[in-house]
Enzyme design. Structure first.
Site, short mmCIF file in Angstrom:
data_model
loop_
_atom_site.label_atom_id
_atom_site.label_comp_id
_atom_site.label_asym_id
_atom_site.label_seq_id
_atom_site.Cartn_x
_atom_site.Cartn_y
_atom_site.Cartn_z
N HIS A 29 31.58 -14.10 13.50
CA HIS A 29 31.83 -14.40 14.91
C HIS A 29 30.97 -13.51 15.77
O HIS A 29 30.75 -12.32 15.49
CB HIS A 29 33.32 -14.29 15.25
N ASP A 39 32.92 -9.98 8.77
CA ASP A 39 33.58 -9.56 10.00
C ASP A 39 33.90 -8.07 9.89
O ASP A 39 34.77 -7.68 9.11
CB ASP A 39 34.86 -10.37 10.20
N GLU A 96 36.26 -16.22 18.48
CA GLU A 96 37.12 -15.84 17.36
C GLU A 96 38.28 -14.99 17.84
O GLU A 96 39.40 -15.08 17.30
CB GLU A 96 36.29 -15.08 16.32
N GLU A 97 38.01 -14.18 18.86
CA GLU A 97 39.01 -13.21 19.29
C GLU A 97 40.23 -13.87 19.94
O GLU A 97 41.26 -13.23 20.10
CB GLU A 97 38.38 -12.20 20.25
N ASP A 127 32.73 -4.92 15.66
CA ASP A 127 33.52 -6.15 15.67
C ASP A 127 33.00 -7.11 16.74
O ASP A 127 33.48 -7.09 17.87
CB ASP A 127 34.99 -5.81 15.93
N HIS A 134 38.62 -2.94 18.73
CA HIS A 134 39.05 -3.62 19.96
C HIS A 134 39.12 -2.66 21.15
O HIS A 134 39.92 -2.85 22.06
CB HIS A 134 40.39 -4.32 19.76
#
Length: 534
Positions: free
Chosen positions: A120, A195, A166-167, A132, A282
């Site tokens: 992603h 990922d 994707e998130e 990420d 994140h």
């Protein structure tokens, strides 16, 4: 640096399970024949720096809802197109901002057997997402570019996917899989997902959904003395889940997210026990400083190892490839053009190659300088026409007659008037209200002996009661989509605007489409006309 590889027993049996082409001579010979080249860590870090810059220029994020994601797609797509990939942007209507998946396919190998790699490309809104998932995206990008540079003979077709949104819950990859026909799903023999493969307090996790696929990665890591574990933290939480739910075999790698590294794992891999694998997961601190070299390099080389094992053909003795650049050209009667002819030794030793051309129209000649090359060398093809050469399009075949193998390449010669004048479609096209499907109107360019320009103009005239509901895309003849207008909160009626598109990588000739989609309820309208100037 390429990590030292030691190949153990059982390669032949493993390859048979996965459908890998095996050369005579046993496991060691096969491994040598299919050995993957180094996947450059320096190049991967260059890609990551570009993604960091994109995020910095877009409020610190590459979220699917903003310009940072779109700029990331453009960066990746440009490199792939320049390397010779067939690329497609797929607008994901269920994604935030109707962001786009990017699909790239290497045009060699058995198209009925596809090995697909994906990652992603979006980040969370809180940060730039360099681990990420810039790490996975940049690593498969460099793997794709390495495949193009080395250009090995392929047993299977290789396809890459960079997923949108994707998130928000794997939205882009779900959209892609759900829109595949049953026949197309069947062609995908394995999907590999990457990922977060550069976590600062890393582990080495291999997806254990399919034992035979996991064994390929484990074989590589065993060869460099690394123990792996199954990826329980990421199970079902990344884009491989979209493919797995459709019955497609999956595999992949990860280095850990927010889970805590145990003492046993720290003893096995190093790092800090009792701390997350990625303390910036994140968060805004997921920047270039959050990426160590070691896991990024080892995992990217593992990706290359698996791709070569699953998709690259075993050598067939002395062999070579031949390519033409450009592959199409147009002249007026009496004019000439030149084409670069390049060859490469794909296996074994170099060999002498004699070049010739056939399929020429009356009054045209073809000469090569030089007419004979050694594989790895190049030549210039000159096609000359006369005043009496008829107009039309003629398929020319260039034959490369080698000492041990023969190959051909195709060139499309156009002879006739060249016209790059603007074209207009004035046929009214009704635009269905949301949730109706997108509609398209076409314009065809013919006889334009060049690529479209970097300032291609698209003049659009739409009557609509709420212009903010509309999303407009220009779709090139090869299917590449160029977003011209996103939806917005603008209540202004009607669109009478000329958009500028950088379509310089596209051949001008062919059928272009203006795609219009209404993404908001309660307002309707229609396209009056549109004009394309390439």
């Amino acid at each position: 640096m390429k990590w030292k590889t030691r190949v153990g027993a059982g390669v032949t049996a493993l390859a048979a399970v996965l459908g890998v082409v095996i050369a005579p001579g046993g496991a060691t010979a096969t491994a040598a024949a299919l050995a993957a080249p180094d996947i450059s860590l320096a190049n991967i870090k260059t890609h990551l720096n570009q993604l960091q810059t994109i995020a910095t220029n877009n409020g610190g994020t590459r979220s699917a809802r903003g310009g940072g994601y779109a700029a990331s797609v453009s960066y990746v797509e440009t490199l792939l197109k320049n390397a010779g990939y067939t690329t497609t942007r797929q607008t994901c209507t269920s994604c935030l901002g109707q962001s786009q998946n990017l699909i790239a396919e290497w045009p060699q190998g058995d198209a009925s057997q596809v090995i697909m790699l994906g990652a992603h490309l979006d980040s969370v809104s809180a940060g730039p997402g360099i681990n990420d998932n810039g790490s996975g995206s940049a690593s498969i990008l460099e793997t794709a570019l390495t495949l193009a540079r080395t250009n090995p003979a392929m047993a299977k077709r290789v396809r890459f996917g960079w997923w949108a949104d994707e998130e928000s819950g794997l939205v882009g990859s779900k959209y892609y899989v759900n829109n595949l026909s049953s026949a197309e799903r069947t062609k995908i023999k394995t999907y590999l997902n990457f990922d977060m493969i550069g976590s600062k307090n890393w582990g080495y996790f291999v997806y254990d959904d399919v034992a035979s696929v996991k064994a390929v990665f484990d074989e590589y890591f065993t060869s460099i003395g690394i123990q792996t574990e199954g990826d329980s933290e990421g199970d079902g939480r990344s884009d491989h889940a979209s493919f797995k739910s459709a019955g497609i075999p999956v595999g992949g790698l990860a280095t850990g997210a927010g889970a805590i590294k145990s003492s046993a794992q720290a003893q096995k891999w190093g790092g800090t026990a009792g701390s997350p694998f990625d303390n910036c997961y994140h968060r805004a601190c997921d920047t270039m400083t959050n990426i160590p070299d070691e896991p990024l390099e080892k995992n990217s080389d593992a990706i290359g190892y698996a791709l070569w094992k699953l998709a690259v053909a075993a050598p067939r003795g002395d062999d070579f490839s031949v390519a033409l650049n450009p592959a199409t050209g147009t002249v007026q009667p009496g004019q000439s053009l030149q084409v670069a002819v390049t060859t490469a030794t794909t296996s074994g030793s170099a060999q002498s190659i004699a070049l010739s051309a056939s399929g020429l129209p009356a009054g045209a000649t073809a000469t090569f300088s030089p007419a004979t090359v050694s594989s790895g060398g190049s030549s210039t093809l000159t096609i000359a026409t006369t005043a009496s050469t008829p107009t039309g399009t003629f398929p020319i075949t260039v034959t490369a007659d080698g000492a041990n193998a023969d190959h051909t390449a195709s060139f499309s010669l156009g002879v006739g008037s060249s016209s790059c004048a603007p074209v207009t479609n004035g046929t009214r096209l009704d635009i269905p209200d949301y949730p109706g499907a997108a509609v398209t109107s076409t314009n065809t360019i013919a006889g334009c002996a060049r690529n479209a320009s970097s300032t291609t103009k698209v003049e659009v005239h739409i009557t609509h009661t709420y212009s903010g509901d509309l999303v407009l895309d220009l779709i090139a003849p090869d299917g590449t989509s160029y977003r011209m207008k996103n939806s917005s909160s603008s209540s202004t009626p009607n669109i009478n605007t000329t958009y500028t598109v950088n379509a310089s990588s596209e051949t001008a000739n062919g059928t272009w489409k203006l795609q219009i989609k209404d993404v908001g309820p309660a307002d309707t309208g229609y396209l009056s006309s549109w004009t394309l100037t390439v």
